[in-house]
Design an enzyme around this catalytic site. Sequence first.
Site, PDB file in Angstrom:
ATOM      1  N   CYS A   1       0.306  -1.164   0.115  1.00 45.47           N
ATOM      2  CA  CYS A   1       0.012  -0.345  -0.525  1.00 45.47           C
ATOM      3  C   CYS A   1       0.741   1.235  -0.054  1.00 45.47           C
ATOM      4  CB  CYS A   1      -1.071  -0.453   0.858  1.00 45.47           C
ATOM      5  SG  CYS A   1      -2.450   1.128   0.445  1.00 45.47           S
TER       6      CYS A   1
ATOM      7  N   HIS B   1      -4.493  -5.600   0.036  1.00 43.03           N
ATOM      8  CA  HIS B   1      -3.679  -5.520   1.207  1.00 43.03           C
ATOM      9  C   HIS B   1      -3.785  -6.830   1.268  1.00 43.03           C
ATOM     10  CE1 HIS B   1      -3.220  -2.241   3.430  1.00 43.03           C
ATOM     11  NE2 HIS B   1      -4.140  -1.684   2.820  1.00 43.03           N
TER      12      HIS B   1
ATOM     13  N   GLU C   1      -3.535  -8.994   3.674  1.00 44.62           N
ATOM     14  CA  GLU C   1      -3.367  -9.668   4.887  1.00 44.62           C
ATOM     15  C   GLU C   1      -4.538  -9.713   4.878  1.00 44.62           C
ATOM     16  OE1 GLU C   1      -3.989  -5.615   5.646  1.00 44.62           O
ATOM     17  OE2 GLU C   1      -2.996  -6.735   4.332  1.00 44.62           O
TER      18      GLU C   1
END
Length: 382
Positions: free
Chosen positions: A276, A359, A361
């Site tokens: 990001c 992202h 995760e």
Amino acid sequence: MSMNQNLKTVYIYLENGTYLKANSFGAEATVVGEIVFNTSLSGYQEIMSDPSYAGQFVTFTMPEIGNVGVNAQDMESSSAHAKGMIVRKYQDRYSNFRAEESLADFLLKYDVMGICDIDTRYLTKMIRSEGAMMMIASTEISDKDELAKILNDSPRIEDVNYIEQVSTKKAYKHTSGTYNDKNGFEYEEAPSAEAKIAVIDFGVKRNILNEIVSAGIAVDVIPNDFKADELITQFNEKKIDGVFLSNGPGDPLVLKKEQEQIKKLIKAKIPMFGICLGHQLLSISHGYDTYKLKFGHHGGNHPVKNEKTGLVEITAQNHNYNVPDNIVEIASVTHTNLFDNTIEGLKYNDAPIFSVQHHPESSPGPKESRYIFKEFLTLIKR
């Protein structure tokens, strides 16, 4: 059950001149921020505690919010960072065996606004056609002209360095692995580490750290005012094997000091991985400035094509800025967003560096991209 009879009225003014009235279920205040929309179907607590939302009001397209309460375990950081949340219908009566308190109590604890009983579809369509914009919300001021004046006199999101507010003040070790709902809803023990890295905290999400640890990498988290020379020394002395650049809020072009330090790390050929904001800072530090998207990507349902495998991964996203297309002069594109064909992942040609815009995760969102953390370990070991 409706709480509307005892909620305070909140007045909203957007920079395009729109003036609205709604109800407030969080902190009572007068707050200025940027309005964006998020299309995630679940995970409002993780979104509100994600430091990348600092400076923003998040409009949720999911109409019913609050029904599972909140709990300490699902925090992505130590606080709630968004300026406020805007929802169609707030449900104060929560029902979940893991819940510890209501969403309203959570917002009050962290002094964050909650706005409900408003047409979020109308707001989302407006942001989609006109772009993300600044707004003001107040439980204290109802006069449209006064709200407009305060908004006009306030700094814009790109004028504020939110990293200074959300980054850790002192270094620490992170040791817990990923969350496991199989055996007692706890975080897994870390596997034995095969490598060690420094994580530069621009507003890192806890679950990114969990995923790195679970991939077999030991983690030292360090503040955003890091010194590249110290990291290079540690790398040369084999005390660390690489550097991770985290997510974070605001405009990456503001972060001049950080860019200067990252340039030194690039020159030293240290293995690096960015997510990001980290992805954007790597681009800028290579001489390719980012640009602002019209309304950004925020949500847990964005299709991204893995250019290496040809597979489409459904990803979690949260960003307003993007790397430019001409970066292909020095890097190869590894991932592409199928909504708008923007670049979602890069592998730099002459350096052990790669990065992704989405992202992997999740938290909240699908976990189809979590393999990327193992790829970082592979890069380090190579």
